[in-house]
Design an enzyme around this catalytic site. Structure first.
Site, PDB file in Angstrom:
ATOM      1  N   ASN A 139      43.496  47.764  37.512  1.00  0.00           N
ATOM      2  CA  ASN A 139      44.723  47.480  38.276  1.00  0.00           C
ATOM      3  C   ASN A 139      45.944  47.490  37.360  1.00  0.00           C
ATOM      4  O   ASN A 139      47.016  47.942  37.765  1.00  0.00           O
ATOM      5  CB  ASN A 139      44.605  46.147  39.017  1.00  0.00           C
ATOM      6  CG  ASN A 139      43.842  46.301  40.311  1.00  0.00           C
ATOM      7  OD1 ASN A 139      44.351  46.890  41.262  1.00  0.00           O
ATOM      8  ND2 ASN A 139      42.611  45.804  40.350  1.00  0.00           N
TER       9      ASN A 139
ATOM     10  N   MET B 132      40.650  36.075  35.278  1.00  0.00           N
ATOM     11  CA  MET B 132      39.573  35.288  35.871  1.00  0.00           C
ATOM     12  C   MET B 132      39.595  33.820  35.410  1.00  0.00           C
ATOM     13  O   MET B 132      38.557  33.244  35.111  1.00  0.00           O
ATOM     14  CB  MET B 132      38.216  35.942  35.564  1.00  0.00           C
ATOM     15  CG  MET B 132      38.100  37.361  36.104  1.00  0.00           C
ATOM     16  SD  MET B 132      38.630  37.576  37.830  1.00  0.00           S
ATOM     17  CE  MET B 132      37.049  37.523  38.651  1.00  0.00           C
ATOM     18  N   ARG B 133      40.778  33.227  35.378  1.00  0.00           N
ATOM     19  CA  ARG B 133      40.900  31.791  35.084  1.00  0.00           C
ATOM     20  C   ARG B 133      41.638  31.139  36.241  1.00  0.00           C
ATOM     21  O   ARG B 133      42.607  31.696  36.766  1.00  0.00           O
ATOM     22  CB  ARG B 133      41.748  31.569  33.819  1.00  0.00           C
ATOM     23  CG  ARG B 133      41.226  32.184  32.564  1.00  0.00           C
ATOM     24  CD  ARG B 133      40.160  31.374  31.896  1.00  0.00           C
ATOM     25  NE  ARG B 133      40.521  29.975  31.700  1.00  0.00           N
ATOM     26  CZ  ARG B 133      39.630  29.003  31.510  1.00  0.00           C
ATOM     27  NH1 ARG B 133      38.343  29.272  31.517  1.00  0.00           N
ATOM     28  NH2 ARG B 133      40.028  27.756  31.328  1.00  0.00           N
TER      29      ARG B 133
ATOM     30  N   LEU C 207      44.314  28.605  37.673  1.00  0.00           N
ATOM     31  CA  LEU C 207      45.603  28.202  37.108  1.00  0.00           C
ATOM     32  C   LEU C 207      45.930  26.765  37.511  1.00  0.00           C
ATOM     33  O   LEU C 207      45.605  26.329  38.622  1.00  0.00           O
ATOM     34  CB  LEU C 207      46.689  29.149  37.618  1.00  0.00           C
ATOM     35  CG  LEU C 207      46.535  30.595  37.126  1.00  0.00           C
ATOM     36  CD1 LEU C 207      47.417  31.533  37.946  1.00  0.00           C
ATOM     37  CD2 LEU C 207      46.857  30.707  35.644  1.00  0.00           C
TER      38      LEU C 207
ATOM     39  N   ASN D 130      48.789  37.980  43.057  1.00  0.00           N
ATOM     40  CA  ASN D 130      47.394  38.232  42.690  1.00  0.00           C
ATOM     41  C   ASN D 130      46.844  39.335  43.576  1.00  0.00           C
ATOM     42  O   ASN D 130      47.297  39.518  44.711  1.00  0.00           O
ATOM     43  CB  ASN D 130      46.582  36.947  42.919  1.00  0.00           C
ATOM     44  CG  ASN D 130      45.121  37.102  42.547  1.00  0.00           C
ATOM     45  OD1 ASN D 130      44.786  37.684  41.507  1.00  0.00           O
ATOM     46  ND2 ASN D 130      44.229  36.596  43.387  1.00  0.00           N
TER      47      ASN D 130
ATOM     48  N   HIS E 209      43.135  40.472  45.193  1.00  0.00           N
ATOM     49  CA  HIS E 209      41.771  39.970  45.415  1.00  0.00           C
ATOM     50  C   HIS E 209      41.019  41.003  46.260  1.00  0.00           C
ATOM     51  O   HIS E 209      41.575  41.534  47.227  1.00  0.00           O
ATOM     52  CB  HIS E 209      41.834  38.614  46.135  1.00  0.00           C
ATOM     53  CG  HIS E 209      40.475  38.030  46.375  1.00  0.00           C
ATOM     54  ND1 HIS E 209      39.742  37.423  45.370  1.00  0.00           N
ATOM     55  CD2 HIS E 209      39.703  37.980  47.483  1.00  0.00           C
ATOM     56  CE1 HIS E 209      38.581  37.032  45.867  1.00  0.00           C
ATOM     57  NE2 HIS E 209      38.525  37.354  47.149  1.00  0.00           N
TER      58      HIS E 209
ATOM     59  N   ASP F 177      42.738  31.827  45.538  1.00  0.00           N
ATOM     60  CA  ASP F 177      42.778  32.945  46.486  1.00  0.00           C
ATOM     61  C   ASP F 177      43.467  32.570  47.802  1.00  0.00           C
ATOM     62  O   ASP F 177      43.105  33.068  48.875  1.00  0.00           O
ATOM     63  CB  ASP F 177      41.361  33.502  46.738  1.00  0.00           C
ATOM     64  CG  ASP F 177      40.741  34.050  45.460  1.00  0.00           C
ATOM     65  OD1 ASP F 177      41.487  34.600  44.641  1.00  0.00           O
ATOM     66  OD2 ASP F 177      39.524  33.921  45.278  1.00  0.00           O
TER      67      ASP F 177
ATOM     68  N   GLN G 218      41.622  51.398  46.761  1.00  0.00           N
ATOM     69  CA  GLN G 218      42.723  50.903  47.600  1.00  0.00           C
ATOM     70  C   GLN G 218      43.538  49.831  46.888  1.00  0.00           C
ATOM     71  O   GLN G 218      44.746  49.705  47.099  1.00  0.00           O
ATOM     72  CB  GLN G 218      42.182  50.378  48.933  1.00  0.00           C
ATOM     73  CG  GLN G 218      41.575  51.457  49.797  1.00  0.00           C
ATOM     74  CD  GLN G 218      42.549  52.596  50.063  1.00  0.00           C
ATOM     75  OE1 GLN G 218      43.696  52.367  50.415  1.00  0.00           O
ATOM     76  NE2 GLN G 218      42.095  53.816  49.862  1.00  0.00           N
ATOM     77  N   GLU G 219      42.872  49.043  46.037  1.00  0.00           N
ATOM     78  CA  GLU G 219      43.620  48.069  45.229  1.00  0.00           C
ATOM     79  C   GLU G 219      44.703  48.796  44.428  1.00  0.00           C
ATOM     80  O   GLU G 219      45.837  48.335  44.316  1.00  0.00           O
ATOM     81  CB  GLU G 219      42.684  47.329  44.264  1.00  0.00           C
ATOM     82  CG  GLU G 219      41.664  46.440  44.950  1.00  0.00           C
ATOM     83  CD  GLU G 219      40.821  45.639  43.954  1.00  0.00           C
ATOM     84  OE1 GLU G 219      41.367  45.124  42.970  1.00  0.00           O
ATOM     85  OE2 GLU G 219      39.599  45.535  44.184  1.00  0.00           O
TER      86      GLU G 219
HETATM   87  C1  GAR Z   1      39.548  43.652  40.807  1.00  0.00           C
HETATM   88  O1  GAR Z   1      38.633  44.125  41.769  1.00  0.00           O
HETATM   89  C2  GAR Z   1      40.315  42.465  41.345  1.00  0.00           C
HETATM   90  O2  GAR Z   1      40.599  42.562  42.716  1.00  0.00           O
HETATM   91  C3  GAR Z   1      39.356  41.337  41.073  1.00  0.00           C
HETATM   92  O3  GAR Z   1      38.831  41.629  39.805  1.00  0.00           O
HETATM   93  C4  GAR Z   1      38.810  43.037  39.614  1.00  0.00           C
HETATM   94  C5  GAR Z   1      39.504  43.345  38.319  1.00  0.00           C
HETATM   95  O4  GAR Z   1      39.389  44.707  38.008  1.00  0.00           O
HETATM   96  N1  GAR Z   1      40.017  40.067  41.114  1.00  0.00           N
HETATM   97  C6  GAR Z   1      39.472  38.946  41.582  1.00  0.00           C
HETATM   98  O5  GAR Z   1      38.324  38.884  41.987  1.00  0.00           O
HETATM   99  C7  GAR Z   1      40.383  37.723  41.568  1.00  0.00           C
HETATM  100  N2  GAR Z   1      39.887  36.704  42.418  1.00  0.00           N
HETATM  101  P1  GAR Z   1      40.370  45.383  36.963  1.00  0.00           P
HETATM  102  O6  GAR Z   1      40.295  44.537  35.683  1.00  0.00           O
HETATM  103  O7  GAR Z   1      39.773  46.753  36.737  1.00  0.00           O
HETATM  104  O8  GAR Z   1      41.734  45.422  37.545  1.00  0.00           O
END
Ligand code: GAR
Length: 214
Positions: free
Chosen positions: A14, A90-91, A93, A107, A109, A145, A173-174
């Site tokens: 992302n 992944m922490r 806050l 964020n 998700h 979230d 899609q993200e």
């Molecule tokens: C992504 O799928 C993001 O949506 C998810 O971690 C992945 C990170 O991928 N985030 C969460 O689950 C947050 N609750 P990336 O490091 O390749 O962007």
């Protein structure tokens, strides 16, 4: 130009989508800092390849969450960032960090929030036999979230999908909606009213929209 700080813990795909968007002509934002809590996060290499300053703060070097978050805030302020983008950070806050950056902290998700908060989202979706899943960009609130929804994309769940298949389809899609959300915010078209997001220039009535740029 809106100055962005991107917070990561790992792969950083992302982050890469945001780097690519910022490199496009006329994109109204630039990344001034990539901050990782893990020294071996691949996203740090992506940032370095793009010439973006990076900082590593290892949460294990701090006594508690508050002091780690205060150190992050100091780095973000030092970089003059105006919008903080969590991208696979992944922490959890602290409330004080979330309060300090309220409505300037977003964020992504990999589910259609408020469904499937937390971890192991795709496994749970496949196990439940849900027909659709997707991804959400939202403003961050203290609860995990949760927060006003800026953009979502819906993705079908196919019968023989594994969690990994679904994760990959959603990730594509993200990479579309995260830059779109950042663009809309950077253009000053996004506001929060009664904990719902209103986007100026969109034909849809509220924060349920898929495409804030459209
Ligand atoms: C992504 O799928 C993001 O949506 C998810 O971690 C992945 C990170 O991928 N985030 C969460 O689950 C947050 N609750 P990336 O490091 O390749 O962007």
């Amino acid at each position: 130009m809106m100055k962005l700080a991107v917070l990561i813990s790992g792969r950083g795909s992302n982050l890469q989508a945001l780097i690519n968007a910022c490199a496009e002509d006329g994109f109204p934002a630039e990344i001034v800092l990539v901050l990782s809590n893990k020294a071996d996060a691949y996203g740090l290499e992506r940032a370095q390849n793009a010439g973006i300053p990076t900082t590593v703060l290892n949460h294990k070097d701090f006594d508690d969450r508050e002091s780690f978050d205060a150190a992050m805030s100091a780095k973000i302020e030092e970089a003059d960032a105006e919008l903080v983008c969590l991208a696979g950070f992944m922490r959890l806050l602290s409330d004080s960090f979330v309060r300090q950056w309220r409505d300037r902290l977003i964020n992504i998700h990999p589910s259609l929030l408020p469904a499937y908060k937390g971890l192991h989202v795709h496994e749970r979706v496949v196990e439940d036999g849900a027909r659709f899943s997707g991804c959400t960009v939202h403003f961050v609130r203290p609860a995990m979230d949760e927060g006003p929804i800026i953009a979502q994309a819906v993705v079908p769940v196919l019968q023989d999908d594994t969690a990994d298949d679904l994760a990959a389809r959603i990730l594509e899609q993200e990479h579309v909606i995260y830059p779109q959300a950042v663009r809309a915010i950077s253009e000053g078209r996004v506001r929060v009213s009664a904990e719902r997001v209103l986007i100026e220039g969109s034909d849809l009535p509220d924060g349920a929209m898929r495409n804030p740029a459209g």
